[in-house]
Design an enzyme around this catalytic site. Sequence first.
Site, PDB file in Angstrom:
ATOM      1  CD  GLN A 151      -2.899   1.391   0.471  1.00 27.52           C
ATOM      2  OE1 GLN A 151      -3.887   0.697   0.558  1.00 27.52           O
ATOM      3  NE2 GLN A 151      -2.751   2.279  -0.497  1.00 27.52           N
ATOM      4  CG  ASP A 308     -11.015  -0.774  -4.820  1.00 29.78           C
ATOM      5  OD1 ASP A 308     -10.221  -1.498  -4.215  1.00 29.78           O
ATOM      6  OD2 ASP A 308     -10.671   0.287  -5.360  1.00 29.78           O
ATOM      7  CD1 TRP A 314      -8.540   4.929  -0.586  1.00 27.15           C
ATOM      8  CD2 TRP A 314      -8.766   3.232   0.836  1.00 27.15           C
ATOM      9  NE1 TRP A 314      -7.314   4.646  -0.074  1.00 27.15           N
ATOM     10  CE2 TRP A 314      -7.408   3.613   0.795  1.00 27.15           C
ATOM     11  CE3 TRP A 314      -9.140   2.171   1.676  1.00 27.15           C
ATOM     12  CZ2 TRP A 314      -6.429   2.967   1.563  1.00 27.15           C
ATOM     13  CZ3 TRP A 314      -8.168   1.542   2.428  1.00 27.15           C
ATOM     14  CH2 TRP A 314      -6.830   1.940   2.371  1.00 27.15           C
TER      15      TRP A 314
END
Length: 416
Positions: A151, A308, A314
């Site tokens: 990440q 996702d 997010w």
Amino acid sequence: MQIINARLRHQSALHTLEISNGLFASITEQNMELDAQGKQLDAGGKLLCAPFVEPHIHLDAALTAGEPSWNRSGTLFEGIERWGERKPLLNEADIRRRVLQTVELLVQNGVQHIRTHADISDPSLVGLKTLCDIRDELKERIEIQVVAFPQDGLLSFPNGLALMEQALEYGADVVGGIPHFEYTRELGEKSMKTVIELALKYDRLVDVHCDEIDDPNSRFLEVLACEALFNDLGPRVTASHTTAMHSYDNAYCSKLFRLLKNSGINFISCPTESIHLQGRFDSYPKRRGLTRVKELNEAGINVCFGEDSIFDPWYSLGNGKLLRTLDFGLHICQMMGYQEFSQALDLITDNSARTLNIQHHYGIEVGKPGSFILLDGEDDYSVLRNQGEVLLSVRRGEVIMHREPARVTTANWIDR
Ligand code: FE2
């Protein structure tokens, strides 16, 4: 198990399917002389298709939105920052609880195959290890692939490369990357070569978060595709997001597509996530920020849709329903023609299976595992238009999910 009155995709006749020892033993057009004594499951003319595949989700981050604080700007980069605040609070019990809850949600919505990313920018690798352990524990019930996802950067994060090798040695199925987040273009390019070298060294698949940015100069995809081509790895390699492609000029894209086609790599677009995170630095007009799904598909390049996120730093919505993702994707990518609707389910079934390299044990074919879902509709179009629920999920001949369709009664307020 015998299933009668099933409608298969792209076929008008009803079919009877037999599952024996966990495999499809026969699939035939409906025979009127059915054995009424046998154990039968009546599909009632509904659409029987291969199970949904979730090819891109972050299970380690699922169900953490707002902990400890919310992503106020809505950008990818603030998401990474907020997740950085949540990471020190991670432990095995916390991850396990959220992962199992999210997997159950996916199963309730017809998913039987998952590719999850696991953040390895954490010296303890607790997310990666917990996800690999859960993958092994649940393997009889659901198929999970774990991506070792750096990440915070493979080459920019301290010991990033060593952590990646530890993750692969622990048993991660897929090598990940994030070239657009590395400190420099040079590091981004080098990371793509490193990812391919690791895939060869450890014999693993590749799935890179590639060019997930609105910057038209973010061109790591060409490096990834070229390395995949030259090392003969194309179908084992996936480029996720590639949202910068939305902003490439058409002349460059035209040249790029030749390489993409020759390489044979796969693409995953996450429409709800990208429409939310991208275009955040624009005023008006605002870019949609999705990769060129329609054009990739028309060029014969394999592309599929994923969610996702489910309630994470997010993206704070998401409900495990890939049909919702598909609905968004077709709208945003302007894939609203009859032909596109009639093949829409490919984007969350067959294309995704190809991306995960599981096509040899996936699909409604004699000799393959007797796994399928039953959808409330007759064909791709009607399932999509009505957002038909998943009524049944069968894995290797065993029912793993059953849903009673909702009954709605309206008072007779119009004279017909
Ligand atoms: Fe992602």
